[in-house]
Design a protein around this motif. Structure first.
Motif, PDB file in Angstrom:
ATOM      1  N   ASN A  97       7.897 -37.640  18.177  1.00 19.52           N
ATOM      2  CA  ASN A  97       6.978 -36.987  17.258  1.00 19.52           C
ATOM      3  C   ASN A  97       8.523 -36.231  16.355  1.00 19.52           C
ATOM      4  OD1 ASN A  97       5.619 -36.852  14.766  1.00 19.52           O
ATOM      5  ND2 ASN A  97       4.313 -35.221  15.340  1.00 19.52           N
ATOM      6  N   PRO A  98       9.801 -36.603  16.738  1.00 17.88           N
ATOM      7  CA  PRO A  98      10.564 -36.211  15.116  1.00 17.88           C
ATOM      8  C   PRO A  98      10.751 -35.474  14.611  1.00 17.88           C
ATOM      9  CG  PRO A  98      11.452 -38.290  15.747  1.00 17.88           C
ATOM     10  CD  PRO A  98       9.998 -37.785  16.341  1.00 17.88           C
ATOM     11  N   ARG A  99      10.881 -34.382  13.431  1.00 21.12           N
ATOM     12  CA  ARG A  99      10.825 -34.856  11.691  1.00 21.12           C
ATOM     13  C   ARG A  99      11.542 -35.321  11.287  1.00 21.12           C
ATOM     14  NH1 ARG A  99       7.274 -30.163  10.785  1.00 21.12           N
ATOM     15  NH2 ARG A  99       7.205 -28.990  12.926  1.00 21.12           N
ATOM     16  N   GLY A 100      11.759 -35.605  10.493  1.00 20.26           N
ATOM     17  CA  GLY A 100      12.738 -36.558   8.668  1.00 20.26           C
ATOM     18  C   GLY A 100      13.798 -35.343   9.129  1.00 20.26           C
ATOM     19  N   ASN A 145       7.453 -31.694  18.093  1.00 20.00           N
ATOM     20  CA  ASN A 145       6.228 -31.580  19.279  1.00 20.00           C
ATOM     21  C   ASN A 145       6.648 -29.588  19.176  1.00 20.00           C
ATOM     22  OD1 ASN A 145       5.585 -30.589  21.667  1.00 20.00           O
ATOM     23  ND2 ASN A 145       4.591 -33.236  21.594  1.00 20.00           N
ATOM     24  N   SER A 146       5.263 -29.671  18.985  1.00 17.43           N
ATOM     25  CA  SER A 146       5.545 -27.414  19.177  1.00 17.43           C
ATOM     26  C   SER A 146       5.756 -26.892  20.115  1.00 17.43           C
ATOM     27  CB  SER A 146       4.186 -27.040  18.517  1.00 17.43           C
ATOM     28  OG  SER A 146       2.978 -27.119  19.265  1.00 17.43           O
ATOM     29  N   ALA A 147       5.238 -27.421  21.128  1.00 16.10           N
ATOM     30  CA  ALA A 147       4.950 -27.278  23.147  1.00 16.10           C
ATOM     31  C   ALA A 147       6.579 -27.566  23.488  1.00 16.10           C
ATOM     32  CB  ALA A 147       4.243 -28.458  23.826  1.00 16.10           C
ATOM     33  N   LEU A 148       7.154 -28.594  22.792  1.00 11.23           N
ATOM     34  CA  LEU A 148       8.195 -29.414  22.961  1.00 11.23           C
ATOM     35  C   LEU A 148       9.739 -28.044  23.037  1.00 11.23           C
ATOM     36  CD1 LEU A 148      10.469 -30.583  24.751  1.00 11.23           C
ATOM     37  CD2 LEU A 148      10.540 -32.177  22.292  1.00 11.23           C
ATOM     38  N   LYS A 149       9.200 -27.828  21.486  1.00  9.36           N
ATOM     39  CA  LYS A 149      10.436 -26.864  20.639  1.00  9.36           C
ATOM     40  C   LYS A 149      10.111 -25.214  21.629  1.00  9.36           C
ATOM     41  CE  LYS A 149      11.499 -24.828  16.117  1.00  9.36           C
ATOM     42  NZ  LYS A 149      11.358 -23.262  16.547  1.00  9.36           N
ATOM     43  N   GLN A 150       9.028 -24.978  21.971  1.00 13.58           N
ATOM     44  CA  GLN A 150       8.741 -24.040  22.264  1.00 13.58           C
ATOM     45  C   GLN A 150      10.095 -23.949  24.024  1.00 13.58           C
ATOM     46  OE1 GLN A 150       5.192 -22.926  22.856  1.00 13.58           O
ATOM     47  NE2 GLN A 150       4.395 -22.602  21.046  1.00 13.58           N
ATOM     48  N   ILE A 151       9.698 -25.076  24.557  1.00 12.68           N
ATOM     49  CA  ILE A 151      10.423 -24.824  25.810  1.00 12.68           C
ATOM     50  C   ILE A 151      12.037 -24.961  25.275  1.00 12.68           C
ATOM     51  CG2 ILE A 151      10.649 -26.629  28.125  1.00 12.68           C
ATOM     52  CD1 ILE A 151       8.068 -27.240  27.533  1.00 12.68           C
ATOM     53  N   TRP A 152      12.149 -25.722  24.843  1.00  8.24           N
ATOM     54  CA  TRP A 152      13.123 -26.189  24.657  1.00  8.24           C
ATOM     55  C   TRP A 152      14.527 -24.296  23.767  1.00  8.24           C
ATOM     56  CZ3 TRP A 152      17.094 -29.297  24.825  1.00  8.24           C
ATOM     57  CH2 TRP A 152      18.583 -29.318  23.290  1.00  8.24           C
ATOM     58  N   ASP A 153      13.528 -24.342  23.254  1.00  8.74           N
ATOM     59  CA  ASP A 153      13.918 -22.376  22.762  1.00  8.74           C
ATOM     60  C   ASP A 153      14.239 -21.309  24.248  1.00  8.74           C
ATOM     61  OD1 ASP A 153      14.480 -23.229  20.168  1.00  8.74           O
ATOM     62  OD2 ASP A 153      12.559 -22.274  19.236  1.00  8.74           O
ATOM     63  N   HIS A 154      13.417 -21.046  25.039  1.00 10.04           N
ATOM     64  CA  HIS A 154      13.152 -20.833  25.721  1.00 10.04           C
ATOM     65  C   HIS A 154      14.285 -20.766  26.739  1.00 10.04           C
ATOM     66  CE1 HIS A 154      11.738 -18.482  29.434  1.00 10.04           C
ATOM     67  NE2 HIS A 154      11.522 -19.269  30.048  1.00 10.04           N
ATOM     68  N   PHE A 155      14.554 -22.512  27.349  1.00  5.59           N
ATOM     69  CA  PHE A 155      15.504 -22.845  28.331  1.00  5.59           C
ATOM     70  C   PHE A 155      17.043 -22.441  27.905  1.00  5.59           C
ATOM     71  CE2 PHE A 155      12.449 -24.978  30.760  1.00  5.59           C
ATOM     72  CZ  PHE A 155      12.377 -24.206  31.900  1.00  5.59           C
ATOM     73  N   TYR A 156      17.049 -22.931  26.658  1.00  3.19           N
ATOM     74  CA  TYR A 156      18.104 -22.364  25.764  1.00  3.19           C
ATOM     75  C   TYR A 156      18.708 -20.847  25.726  1.00  3.19           C
ATOM     76  CZ  TYR A 156      21.398 -21.743  21.853  1.00  3.19           C
ATOM     77  OH  TYR A 156      23.130 -21.302  20.984  1.00  3.19           O
ATOM     78  N   ASN A 193      19.323 -41.066  13.312  1.00  2.00           N
ATOM     79  CA  ASN A 193      18.710 -41.383  14.664  1.00  2.00           C
ATOM     80  C   ASN A 193      18.148 -40.181  16.046  1.00  2.00           C
ATOM     81  OD1 ASN A 193      18.477 -42.699  16.920  1.00  2.00           O
ATOM     82  ND2 ASN A 193      19.892 -44.533  16.986  1.00  2.00           N
ATOM     83  N   ALA A 194      16.988 -39.985  15.699  1.00  2.00           N
ATOM     84  CA  ALA A 194      16.795 -39.010  17.119  1.00  2.00           C
ATOM     85  C   ALA A 194      16.745 -39.621  18.173  1.00  2.00           C
ATOM     86  CB  ALA A 194      15.233 -38.739  16.118  1.00  2.00           C
ATOM     87  N   ILE A 195      16.338 -40.568  18.420  1.00  2.00           N
ATOM     88  CA  ILE A 195      16.382 -40.587  19.477  1.00  2.00           C
ATOM     89  C   ILE A 195      18.226 -40.268  20.073  1.00  2.00           C
ATOM     90  CG2 ILE A 195      16.343 -42.972  21.539  1.00  2.00           C
ATOM     91  CD1 ILE A 195      14.328 -41.711  20.687  1.00  2.00           C
TER      92      ILE A 195
END
Length: 222
Positions: A97-100, A145-156, A193-195
């Motif tokens: 579910n990527p944003r535009g 996806n809010s959960a994905l974003k949290q994980i993305w930020d955390h690991f970065y 192209n978000a993919i």
């Protein structure tokens, strides 16, 4: 009692200290002293304790009995595991579910590309950090996806300081790699192209891991 006008919001204090950890102004093992930080930011020790709790939750500091709050140090095995996880979750950016992707985002990507190019002429670790940080935020803003974003930020932020330590020793190649990365990011965003964006990130995180593994093997020969 500190004047209200001198107070710094807790979120701002958190970001400032996190940035200092990432840029190795506070290297692993540094003791963070509540009283000194409270005096610096013009606040009581209560918000500083809250910030330290946030930093501990992010894995950036830990409490040690008889010592205080220390900036954490990651083993190479931990770093490698985090990078491997980041490679996989990057692929999900365009799948969950990527944003535009609008014109503002595309323009920002090209501005980052230009800023990265300047680093090949005169490298500065703080400017390098700012470009990387803004690139991270740009991509995080596309994650829907809010959960994905949290994980993305955390690991970065957990491993950012490892990469900046590496960048100080090999600035020329690091700057060239950032130019290549921002160029491919801008191309993917121009195409909406978000993919492709997720795959670009996955690839460059993989390149980064390969460099870190090479450095570790050279420093720790069998």
């Amino acid at each position: 009692m500190y004047p209200t006008s001198d107070r710094v919001p807790a979120d701002s204090i958190f970001e400032k200290i996190r940035n200092r950890i990432c840029l190795l102004d506070y290297p692993p093992g540094t003791i963070l002293r509540e009283a000194a930080l409270a005096a610096e930011f013009g606040v009581s020790r209560t918000p500083i304790r809250s910030v330290i709790q946030q930093l501990a939750h992010a894995g950036l500091v830990k409490s040690k009995d008889g010592v205080g709050t220390l900036v954490t140090e990651l083993s190479f095995a931990e770093i490698r595991d985090i990078y491997r996880m980041r490679i996989k979750i990057a692929e999900c950016i365009g799948q969950m579910n990527p944003r535009g992707i609008d014109e503002k985002i595309k323009i920002a990507a090209h501005e980052l590309q230009q800023r990265a190019s300047l680093l090949t002429q005169q490298f500065n670790i703080v400017d390098y950090w700012l470009v990387n940080h803004d690139l991270h935020n740009l991509i995080a803003g596309i994650i829907g996806n809010s959960a994905l974003k949290q994980i993305w930020d955390h690991f970065y932020f957990l491993v950012a300081r490892i990469w900046y330590e590496f960048a100080r020793t090999d600035p020329e190649n690091i700057a060239d790699s950032l130019v290549s990365e921002t160029t491919e990011v801008a191309r993917a965003l121009d195409e909406g192209n978000a993919i492709a964006l997720g795959l670009v990130q996955s690839n460059y995180i993989s390149y980064g891991l390969a460099r870190l593994e090479k450095r570790y093997s050279e420093s720790n020969p069998i």
